[in-house]
Design a protein around this motif. Structure first.
Motif, PDB file in Angstrom:
ATOM      1  N   ASP A  20     -10.218   4.449   3.458  1.00  9.69           N
ATOM      2  CA  ASP A  20      -9.041   5.317   3.570  1.00  9.69           C
ATOM      3  C   ASP A  20      -8.094   5.189   2.373  1.00  9.69           C
ATOM      4  O   ASP A  20      -6.914   5.484   2.476  1.00  9.69           O
ATOM      5  CB  ASP A  20      -8.289   5.027   4.870  1.00  9.69           C
ATOM      6  CG  ASP A  20      -7.737   3.614   4.932  1.00  9.69           C
ATOM      7  OD1 ASP A  20      -8.166   2.755   4.120  1.00  9.69           O
ATOM      8  OD2 ASP A  20      -6.883   3.360   5.799  1.00  9.69           O
ATOM      9  N   ARG A  21      -8.600   4.803   1.211  1.00 12.37           N
ATOM     10  CA  ARG A  21      -7.744   4.655   0.024  1.00 12.37           C
ATOM     11  C   ARG A  21      -7.186   6.007  -0.425  1.00 12.37           C
ATOM     12  O   ARG A  21      -7.750   7.049  -0.131  1.00 12.37           O
ATOM     13  CB  ARG A  21      -8.490   3.962  -1.102  1.00 12.37           C
ATOM     14  CG  ARG A  21      -9.682   4.722  -1.639  1.00 12.37           C
ATOM     15  CD  ARG A  21     -10.509   3.840  -2.564  1.00 12.37           C
ATOM     16  NE  ARG A  21     -11.665   4.558  -3.051  1.00 12.37           N
ATOM     17  CZ  ARG A  21     -12.803   4.695  -2.387  1.00 12.37           C
ATOM     18  NH1 ARG A  21     -12.938   4.131  -1.207  1.00 12.37           N
ATOM     19  NH2 ARG A  21     -13.810   5.367  -2.894  1.00 12.37           N
ATOM     20  N   LYS A  22      -6.076   5.955  -1.148  1.00 12.92           N
ATOM     21  CA  LYS A  22      -5.369   7.165  -1.572  1.00 12.92           C
ATOM     22  C   LYS A  22      -6.218   8.076  -2.447  1.00 12.92           C
ATOM     23  O   LYS A  22      -6.256   9.277  -2.257  1.00 12.92           O
ATOM     24  CB  LYS A  22      -4.105   6.783  -2.354  1.00 12.92           C
ATOM     25  CG  LYS A  22      -3.075   6.044  -1.552  1.00 12.92           C
ATOM     26  CD  LYS A  22      -1.935   5.605  -2.459  1.00 12.92           C
ATOM     27  CE  LYS A  22      -1.043   4.615  -1.751  1.00 12.92           C
ATOM     28  NZ  LYS A  22      -0.060   4.037  -2.654  1.00 12.92           N
ATOM     29  N   CYS A  23      -6.875   7.517  -3.432  1.00 12.88           N
ATOM     30  CA  CYS A  23      -7.664   8.303  -4.386  1.00 12.88           C
ATOM     31  C   CYS A  23      -9.115   7.870  -4.283  1.00 12.88           C
ATOM     32  O   CYS A  23      -9.426   6.708  -4.487  1.00 12.88           O
ATOM     33  CB  CYS A  23      -7.136   8.092  -5.804  1.00 12.88           C
ATOM     34  SG  CYS A  23      -8.051   9.009  -7.038  1.00 12.88           S
ATOM     35  N   LYS A  24      -9.987   8.793  -3.962  1.00 19.40           N
ATOM     36  CA  LYS A  24     -11.403   8.450  -3.789  1.00 19.40           C
ATOM     37  C   LYS A  24     -12.204   8.586  -5.084  1.00 19.40           C
ATOM     38  O   LYS A  24     -13.308   8.089  -5.186  1.00 19.40           O
ATOM     39  CB  LYS A  24     -12.024   9.330  -2.709  1.00 19.40           C
ATOM     40  CG  LYS A  24     -11.311   9.210  -1.381  1.00 19.40           C
ATOM     41  CD  LYS A  24     -12.211   8.770  -0.309  1.00 19.40           C
ATOM     42  CE  LYS A  24     -11.420   8.711   0.979  1.00 19.40           C
ATOM     43  NZ  LYS A  24     -11.882   7.776   1.891  1.00 19.40           N
ATOM     44  N   ASP A  38       0.809  -1.222   0.000  1.00 16.96           N
ATOM     45  CA  ASP A  38       0.000   0.000   0.000  1.00 16.96           C
ATOM     46  C   ASP A  38       0.840   1.270   0.000  1.00 16.96           C
ATOM     47  O   ASP A  38       0.436   2.290  -0.546  1.00 16.96           O
ATOM     48  CB  ASP A  38      -0.928   0.030   1.226  1.00 16.96           C
ATOM     49  CG  ASP A  38      -1.999  -1.035   1.167  1.00 16.96           C
ATOM     50  OD1 ASP A  38      -2.135  -1.701   0.121  1.00 16.96           O
ATOM     51  OD2 ASP A  38      -2.704  -1.212   2.177  1.00 16.96           O
ATOM     52  N   GLU A  39       2.000   1.227   0.625  1.00 15.47           N
ATOM     53  CA  GLU A  39       2.832   2.424   0.754  1.00 15.47           C
ATOM     54  C   GLU A  39       3.631   2.736  -0.505  1.00 15.47           C
ATOM     55  O   GLU A  39       3.828   3.887  -0.842  1.00 15.47           O
ATOM     56  CB  GLU A  39       3.794   2.268   1.943  1.00 15.47           C
ATOM     57  CG  GLU A  39       3.096   2.060   3.276  1.00 15.47           C
ATOM     58  CD  GLU A  39       2.168   3.219   3.642  1.00 15.47           C
ATOM     59  OE1 GLU A  39       2.550   4.377   3.440  1.00 15.47           O
ATOM     60  OE2 GLU A  39       1.048   2.947   4.121  1.00 15.47           O
ATOM     61  N   GLY A  43      -3.536  -0.008  -2.438  1.00 17.03           N
ATOM     62  CA  GLY A  43      -4.260   0.624  -1.346  1.00 17.03           C
ATOM     63  C   GLY A  43      -5.741   0.809  -1.576  1.00 17.03           C
ATOM     64  O   GLY A  43      -6.413   1.460  -0.791  1.00 17.03           O
ATOM     65  N   ASN A  44      -6.289   0.244  -2.645  1.00 19.86           N
ATOM     66  CA  ASN A  44      -7.715   0.401  -2.913  1.00 19.86           C
ATOM     67  C   ASN A  44      -8.586  -0.552  -2.113  1.00 19.86           C
ATOM     68  O   ASN A  44      -9.690  -0.217  -1.743  1.00 19.86           O
ATOM     69  CB  ASN A  44      -8.012   0.183  -4.399  1.00 19.86           C
ATOM     70  CG  ASN A  44      -7.453   1.276  -5.268  1.00 19.86           C
ATOM     71  OD1 ASN A  44      -7.515   2.438  -4.919  1.00 19.86           O
ATOM     72  ND2 ASN A  44      -6.892   0.896  -6.397  1.00 19.86           N
TER      73      ASN A  44
END
Length: 158
Positions: free
Chosen positions: A77-81, A56-57, A63-64
């Motif tokens: 809490d994903r990076k891009c919503k 995820d990092e 990270g989805n």
């Protein structure tokens, strides 16, 4: 975790086939199309460089999703919503172990297109859905804004 996609869904129109790939409209030789084509190709060609399982990092696509009840669920809490960038054939991660490949395997099971009387056709399922569970996506022809407006006008004239 990986599942092969098979189009075994009922369709209101037998000429309709469920596709899992997006396609660009025909080239209309405009600057707008050139920009759309550049953006489309950038998404396809930018693969992650992860070794085995995506992290995820460090993974640009990762990270989805997270695993809940033995299925991949969209993370709050994903990076891009706004968009989901999944790993693809340009990525170096392991297809079997990557937790960032969900949409590309097609829609959830037991979806039905049903005529909902005055509302038109709707998508229903016979299964209970969990929050964040993937149902289906739009995949089809990607249009420039001007082409979409032109086609909308043509359809309303019919």
């Amino acid at each position: 975790m990986r599942k092969e996609f098979v189009d075994d869904y009922e369709h209101v129109d037998d000429s309709i086939e469920y596709v899992i790939l997006n396609l660009l409209q025909p080239d209309d030789n405009t600057d707008e199309f050139a920009k759309l084509q550049e953006d489309f190709n950038a998404t396809l060609l930018n693969g992650c460089k992860c070794n085995g399982k995506c992290d995820d990092e460090t993974c640009g696509h990762g990270g989805n999703y997270e695993i809940k009840n033995e299925q991949l669920i969209l993370r709050d809490d994903r990076k891009c919503k706004d968009l989901l960038y999944e790993c693809n054939e340009s990525c170096t991660c392991s297809i079997e172990n990557c937790l960032n490949r969900k949409v590309q395997y097609g829609p959830c099971d037991d979806l039905k297109i049903k005529n909902l009387e005055e509302k038109g056709c709707g998508l229903i399922t016979l299964n209970k859905l969990s929050k964040g569970e993937f149902v289906c996506e739009y995949a089809g022809e990607i249009l420039t804004k001007s082409e979409a407006i032109k086609r909308d006008k043509e359809n309303h004239e019919l």
